[in-house]
Each structure stands twice: as structure tokens, then as C-alpha cells.
Design a protein around this motif. Structure first.
Motif, PDB file in Angstrom:
ATOM      1  N   MET A  48       0.841  -1.203   0.000  1.00 52.65           N
ATOM      2  CA  MET A  48       0.000   0.000   0.000  1.00 52.65           C
ATOM      3  C   MET A  48       0.878   1.257   0.000  1.00 52.65           C
ATOM      4  O   MET A  48       0.393   2.353   0.266  1.00 52.65           O
ATOM      5  CB  MET A  48      -0.945  -0.003   1.201  1.00 52.65           C
ATOM      6  CG  MET A  48      -1.878  -1.220   1.204  1.00 52.65           C
ATOM      7  SD  MET A  48      -3.425  -0.959   2.092  1.00 52.65           S
ATOM      8  CE  MET A  48      -2.817  -0.569   3.725  1.00 52.65           C
TER       9      MET A  48
ATOM     10  N   GLY B  93       5.090  -9.879   4.303  1.00 46.45           N
ATOM     11  CA  GLY B  93       5.852  -9.712   5.539  1.00 46.45           C
ATOM     12  C   GLY B  93       5.214 -10.474   6.688  1.00 46.45           C
ATOM     13  O   GLY B  93       3.994 -10.456   6.865  1.00 46.45           O
TER      14      GLY B  93
ATOM     15  N   VAL C 272      11.035  -6.557   9.829  1.00 48.75           N
ATOM     16  CA  VAL C 272      12.141  -5.590   9.895  1.00 48.75           C
ATOM     17  C   VAL C 272      11.792  -4.547  10.959  1.00 48.75           C
ATOM     18  O   VAL C 272      10.668  -4.032  10.987  1.00 48.75           O
ATOM     19  CB  VAL C 272      12.372  -4.911   8.529  1.00 48.75           C
ATOM     20  CG1 VAL C 272      13.484  -3.880   8.619  1.00 48.75           C
ATOM     21  CG2 VAL C 272      12.698  -5.958   7.468  1.00 48.75           C
TER      22      VAL C 272
ATOM     23  N   ALA D 186       8.584  -2.491  15.268  1.00 49.03           N
ATOM     24  CA  ALA D 186       8.391  -3.044  13.921  1.00 49.03           C
ATOM     25  C   ALA D 186       8.079  -1.899  12.963  1.00 49.03           C
ATOM     26  O   ALA D 186       7.235  -1.043  13.257  1.00 49.03           O
ATOM     27  CB  ALA D 186       7.242  -4.045  13.937  1.00 49.03           C
ATOM     28  N   MET D 187       8.778  -1.873  11.828  1.00 48.49           N
ATOM     29  CA  MET D 187       8.514  -0.802  10.864  1.00 48.49           C
ATOM     30  C   MET D 187       7.107  -0.925  10.317  1.00 48.49           C
ATOM     31  O   MET D 187       6.601  -2.028  10.094  1.00 48.49           O
ATOM     32  CB  MET D 187       9.524  -0.865   9.731  1.00 48.49           C
ATOM     33  CG  MET D 187      10.894  -0.470  10.206  1.00 48.49           C
ATOM     34  SD  MET D 187      11.980  -0.186   8.810  1.00 48.49           S
ATOM     35  CE  MET D 187      13.483   0.169   9.704  1.00 48.49           C
TER      36      MET D 187
END
Ligand code: AMP
Length: 289
Positions: free
Chosen positions: A30, A148, A177, A184-185
């Protein structure tokens, strides 16, 4: 890199690549790229001849009270990142290209969508995800698609769709990541002000605390959950959910005998954050040589 807006253009480009014997990797996103997205793109780049990244803020997976209108959007920035990572095609359609007038089909996965984010965000959420991902698979016809593990329940939903509808695509789940302090990104991290940003590290610290007691040999679900709860409540975070679930079925786990996921959702300042950690049945500190 080509930026394409229409299904017809994507199909033509993919057909050409496949005719030349290139495998096709798809990364659905997105946008508002961060290192989490880029890790998926790098995996796709390493493993495929043609890399397609879709950039589409999918309206059907947002509830009326959610952040569809304010969701961060910056196509030029995303395109620059994608180009730098060697992406071949950035597919950035308008909503009407994906949902033309008369669109009437919904992909609903039963069971695993009824808990966690499906319960908190409502049933439309995973219907929207499953439907748009199925459409992207139909449009791009990738050999491999990259997701992810940050959105662990989403990975399970996508795998279920692929299995149940016999879609010819391999699903790769890439590790979460994190920022250097463990957060958490997420594209939604931009909603965090300084106080909320400081508070937000408690999610990963709670997962770490649970991981530590698990590694020390604890297998009782309630004890593992309470070690995570202690960290979150010390940080003043009221969770939307904190649950220990079977890593495949998402059924509640009272004792860890198979791989289990510890999953958190919480409102922190203006952001709704999610995070998770896999606890494997065999993982103990003692077992590590
Ligand atoms: P989104 O743009 O938020 O829909 O995310 C696109 C893809 O990137 C999804 O498969 C996400 O699970 C994945 N993703 C988002 N954040 C991270 C992260 N921190 N680490 C790894 N993957 C991520």
C-alpha cells in the motif's frame, strides 16, 4: 522501471517476460515504503527475472472509521525507492481500475479471519485483503509473491486462499524488519508523536520478555502471556489484543506443544500498531549449544 496504471499494460509486460523465460515476483504493497517493504523487494529481486511491485491503498480493507483518507501516500518517493532497488514494474492503479462499476465478487476465508485483526477490525478487513490479493494474482500471474511476517495473520489468510483456490503461486513470508530500538517498521509509525514513539517500543519489549521466559523453558500459555502483559501495562499500553495462538490454525494455545504465535495489537497515541513473535515448541536456551 515502468510505472503502469492499467491491468492490460501489466498483462502485456508479464506476458513478454514469461515468453522470454523470466520468472515473475510480485510484492503487493500500500506504499509509504520503509525498510520492511524494501526487504520484500530485495528478496523478489534476488529470486526473479521480472519484479512487479503493486502500490494500491486498497479501500475495501478499511472500515468506515479507519484511516483510508489519511493513510500516507507519496508515489514519487515510493517510485524513487523502487527504482533504486531495481524494480521492473510499479503497478499503481486507480481504484476504478481494480473495482470498476458492477464489481460484485468477494473472497471470504472462514475461520482464521474471525479472530485477532478480523475480530478487532471487522470481517470486511480480511475479505478486502483476500479479494485484492486474489485479483493481483490474477492480473500479474506471479510465480512467487512476497509478504511480511509482520502481518502474520495476513500471511495465513493468503496461504489459505492459494491452497483453497488452487492458485499457482508460491508464497514467501519475509522476517519482520525493525527500527534499531525494536519497533516493527510500519507505514503507520508516522502517526506517532514523540511520547507515543517512546511508548511504542513496549510492544517489542513485551514480545522479548515472553520469548525470554519461553526460552527458559516455560510452556504454560498464561505465564507467557502474563510476562508480556507486565511490560505493556508498565508502559501504560492497553492492548486491543494480546494472544497466544497456534501458528497455523490461530486456535488459542494454553500450552506450547507446537509452534505458536504471540500477537499484539494496541493503540499507541494516534496509531494502531501490531506486532508478533513466533515461539517454537523446541526453542530453549538449554537446547542451544
Ligand atoms: P503494507 O504496505 O503495509 O500493506 O505492507 C506491504 C507488505 O510489506 C506486507 O506484506 C507487509 O506484511 C510487509 N511489511 C510491512 N511492514 C513490514 C516489516 N516491518 N517487516 C517486514 N515486512 C513488512
Amino acid at each position: 522501471m515502468r510505472i503502469l496504471r492499467t491491468i492490460a499494460e501489466v498483462r502485456a509486460a508479464v506476458r513478454e517476460a514469461k515468453a522470454a523465460g523470466r520468472s515473475v515476483g510480485l510484492v503487493p504493497t500500500m506504499g509509504a515504503f520503509h525498510e520492511g517493504h524494501l526487504s520484500l523487494v530485495r528478496a523478489a529481486r534476488e529470486q526473479n527475472g521480472l519484479v512487479v511491485v503493486s502500490l494500491f491503498v486498497n479501500p475495501t480493507q478499511f472500515a468506515a472509521n479507519e484511516d483510508l483518507s489519511t493513510y500516507p501516500r507519496d508515489e514519487a518517493r515510493d517510485a524513487a525507492f523502487a527504482e533504486a532497488e531495481g524494480v521492473d514494474i510499479l503497478f499503481a492503479p486507480e481504484p476504478a481500475e481494480i473495482y470498476p462499476d458492477g464489481f460484485a465478487t468477494n473472497i471470504h476465508v472462514a475461520g482464521i479471519t474471525e479472530v485477532l485483526d478480523g475480530a478487532s477490525r471487522g470481517p470486511h478487513h480480511f475479505d478486502g485483503v483476500a479479494t485484492v490479493v486474489t485479483k493481483l494474482f490474477g492480473i500479474v500471474q506471479p510465480d512467487v509473491a512476497y509478504f511480511g511476517q509482520k502481518d502474520a495473520q495476513q500471511v495465513l489468510v493468503v496461504r489459505r486462499v492459494v491452497r483453497d483456490l488452487d492458485l499457482d503461486v508460491r508464497i514467501v513470508a519475509c522476517p519482520i524488519v525493525r527500527e534499531p530500538d525494536g519497533l516493527a517498521m510500519s507505514s503507520r509509525n508516522v502517526y506517532l508523536d514523540a511520547d507515543a514513539r517512546a511508548q511504542s517500543t513496549a510492544l517489542n519489549r513485551a514480545l522479548d520478555a515472553a520469548d525470554a521466559v519461553h526460552r527458559a523453558g516455560e510452556r504454560d500459555g498464561a505465564s507467557i502471556l502474563s510476562s508480556a502483559h507486565a511490560v505493556l501495562s508498565a508502559a501504560g499500553i492497553a492492548v486491543e489484543y494480546l494472544e497466544l495462538q497456534d501458528a497455523e490454525t490461530l486456535q488459542p494455545v494454553t500450552r506450547i506443544e507446537r509452534d505458536a504465535l504471540l500477537l499484539i495489537a494496541a493503540r499507541v497515541g494516534a496509531a494502531r500498531l501490531i506486532d508478533n513473535h513466533l515461539l517454537t515448541a523446541t526453542d530453549t536456551t538449554e537446547a542451544t549449544p
